[in-house]
Write a protein that holds these residues in place. Structure first.
Motif, PDB file in Angstrom:
ATOM      1  N   ARG A  45       0.823  -1.225   0.000  1.00 27.26           N
ATOM      2  CA  ARG A  45       0.000   0.000   0.000  1.00 27.26           C
ATOM      3  C   ARG A  45       0.849   1.264   0.000  1.00 27.26           C
ATOM      4  N   HIS A  46       2.106   1.143   0.388  1.00 26.08           N
ATOM      5  CA  HIS A  46       3.020   2.293   0.464  1.00 26.08           C
ATOM      6  C   HIS A  46       4.313   1.963  -0.291  1.00 26.08           C
ATOM      7  N   PRO A  47       4.233   1.845  -1.606  1.00 27.38           N
ATOM      8  CA  PRO A  47       5.404   1.412  -2.373  1.00 27.38           C
ATOM      9  C   PRO A  47       6.583   2.387  -2.324  1.00 27.38           C
ATOM     10  N   GLY A  48       6.342   3.630  -1.973  1.00 26.62           N
ATOM     11  CA  GLY A  48       7.433   4.598  -1.905  1.00 26.62           C
ATOM     12  C   GLY A  48       8.207   4.565  -0.598  1.00 26.62           C
ATOM     13  N   ALA A  49       7.736   3.784   0.343  1.00 28.32           N
ATOM     14  CA  ALA A  49       8.409   3.715   1.642  1.00 28.32           C
ATOM     15  C   ALA A  49       9.770   3.044   1.485  1.00 28.32           C
ATOM     16  N   LYS A  50      10.770   3.652   2.051  1.00 33.52           N
ATOM     17  CA  LYS A  50      12.121   3.080   2.000  1.00 33.52           C
ATOM     18  C   LYS A  50      12.256   2.086   3.152  1.00 33.52           C
ATOM     19  N   VAL A  51      11.594   0.943   2.991  1.00 40.15           N
ATOM     20  CA  VAL A  51      11.562  -0.088   4.021  1.00 40.15           C
ATOM     21  C   VAL A  51      11.943  -1.414   3.391  1.00 40.15           C
ATOM     22  N   GLN A  52      12.764  -2.154   4.091  1.00 39.28           N
ATOM     23  CA  GLN A  52      13.179  -3.475   3.637  1.00 39.28           C
ATOM     24  C   GLN A  52      12.868  -4.478   4.739  1.00 39.28           C
ATOM     25  N   LEU A  53      12.183  -5.558   4.370  1.00 42.14           N
ATOM     26  CA  LEU A  53      11.910  -6.638   5.310  1.00 42.14           C
ATOM     27  C   LEU A  53      12.947  -7.734   5.106  1.00 42.14           C
ATOM     28  N   LEU A  54      13.577  -8.133   6.189  1.00 43.56           N
ATOM     29  CA  LEU A  54      14.566  -9.204   6.148  1.00 43.56           C
ATOM     30  C   LEU A  54      14.077 -10.371   6.994  1.00 43.56           C
ATOM     31  N   PRO A  55      14.552 -11.569   6.697  1.00 44.00           N
ATOM     32  CA  PRO A  55      14.209 -12.707   7.554  1.00 44.00           C
ATOM     33  C   PRO A  55      14.937 -12.596   8.888  1.00 44.00           C
ATOM     34  N   VAL A  56      14.710 -13.546   9.750  1.00 45.24           N
ATOM     35  CA  VAL A  56      15.442 -13.592  11.018  1.00 45.24           C
ATOM     36  C   VAL A  56      16.936 -13.652  10.706  1.00 45.24           C
ATOM     37  N   LEU A  57      17.729 -12.866  11.426  1.00 37.91           N
ATOM     38  CA  LEU A  57      19.168 -12.811  11.189  1.00 37.91           C
ATOM     39  C   LEU A  57      19.923 -13.527  12.300  1.00 37.91           C
ATOM     40  N   SER A  58      21.035 -14.120  11.924  1.00 36.59           N
ATOM     41  CA  SER A  58      21.922 -14.689  12.943  1.00 36.59           C
ATOM     42  C   SER A  58      22.504 -13.533  13.762  1.00 36.59           C
ATOM     43  N   ASP A  59      23.045 -13.850  14.914  1.00 37.02           N
ATOM     44  CA  ASP A  59      23.655 -12.805  15.743  1.00 37.02           C
ATOM     45  C   ASP A  59      24.754 -12.071  14.988  1.00 37.02           C
ATOM     46  N   THR A  60      25.529 -12.805  14.197  1.00 39.95           N
ATOM     47  CA  THR A  60      26.627 -12.209  13.437  1.00 39.95           C
ATOM     48  C   THR A  60      26.098 -11.238  12.380  1.00 39.95           C
ATOM     49  N   ARG A  61      25.091 -11.673  11.635  1.00 39.39           N
ATOM     50  CA  ARG A  61      24.515 -10.800  10.600  1.00 39.39           C
ATOM     51  C   ARG A  61      23.813  -9.598  11.221  1.00 39.39           C
ATOM     52  N   TYR A  62      23.160  -9.809  12.359  1.00 37.15           N
ATOM     53  CA  TYR A  62      22.487  -8.709  13.052  1.00 37.15           C
ATOM     54  C   TYR A  62      23.496  -7.673  13.490  1.00 37.15           C
ATOM     55  N   ALA A  63      24.611  -8.120  14.060  1.00 40.61           N
ATOM     56  CA  ALA A  63      25.659  -7.202  14.491  1.00 40.61           C
ATOM     57  C   ALA A  63      26.235  -6.441  13.298  1.00 40.61           C
ATOM     58  N   ALA A  64      26.420  -7.132  12.176  1.00 41.22           N
ATOM     59  CA  ALA A  64      26.949  -6.476  10.976  1.00 41.22           C
ATOM     60  C   ALA A  64      25.971  -5.431  10.469  1.00 41.22           C
ATOM     61  N   LEU A  65      24.678  -5.738  10.514  1.00 40.62           N
ATOM     62  CA  LEU A  65      23.646  -4.783  10.075  1.00 40.62           C
ATOM     63  C   LEU A  65      23.682  -3.532  10.948  1.00 40.62           C
ATOM     64  N   LEU A  66      23.769  -3.726  12.245  1.00 39.30           N
ATOM     65  CA  LEU A  66      23.835  -2.572  13.147  1.00 39.30           C
ATOM     66  C   LEU A  66      25.108  -1.760  12.917  1.00 39.30           C
ATOM     67  N   GLY A  67      26.211  -2.440  12.687  1.00 39.81           N
ATOM     68  CA  GLY A  67      27.472  -1.749  12.417  1.00 39.81           C
ATOM     69  C   GLY A  67      27.421  -0.934  11.143  1.00 39.81           C
ATOM     70  N   ALA A  68      26.721  -1.444  10.139  1.00 38.43           N
ATOM     71  CA  ALA A  68      26.627  -0.734   8.860  1.00 38.43           C
ATOM     72  C   ALA A  68      25.733   0.500   8.961  1.00 38.43           C
ATOM     73  N   ALA A  69      24.887   0.550   9.976  1.00 37.25           N
ATOM     74  CA  ALA A  69      23.947   1.661  10.119  1.00 37.25           C
ATOM     75  C   ALA A  69      24.611   2.910  10.671  1.00 37.25           C
ATOM     76  N   LEU A  70      25.796   2.790  11.176  1.00 33.89           N
ATOM     77  CA  LEU A  70      26.456   3.954  11.783  1.00 33.89           C
ATOM     78  C   LEU A  70      27.055   4.880  10.788  1.00 33.89           C
TER      79      LEU A  70
END
Length: 70
Positions: A45-70
């Motif tokens: 319903r909101h195709p312009g939203a800059k949102v990405q859905l990801l599956p459950v992440l491993s602890d390692t991938r989650y940490a990498a995602l948080l690190g990339a956000a900085l």
């Protein structure tokens, strides 16, 4: 629906486009909880939203995602 993540998607859809060369805001929601189908529908319903859905992440991938956000 205690998290009300649809509100974040709706808010992301309201964000103005970033000027050329500027950093953009992107919301990432990770997990495969009970609300996943509702979130996917909200994104349709909101195709312009800059949102990405990801599956459950491993602890390692989650940490990498948080690190990339900085």
């Amino acid at each position: 629906r205690k998290q009300h993540l649809e509100i974040l998607i709706e808010a992301a859809a309201l964000l103005p486009a970033a000027p050329a060369g500027a950093r953009t805001v992107r919301l990432i929601i990770a997990g495969d909880g009970a609300a996943r189908a509702d979130l996917e529908e909200c994104l349709r319903r909101h195709p312009g939203a800059k949102v990405q859905l990801l599956p459950v992440l491993s602890d390692t991938r989650y940490a990498a995602l948080l690190g990339a956000a900085l």
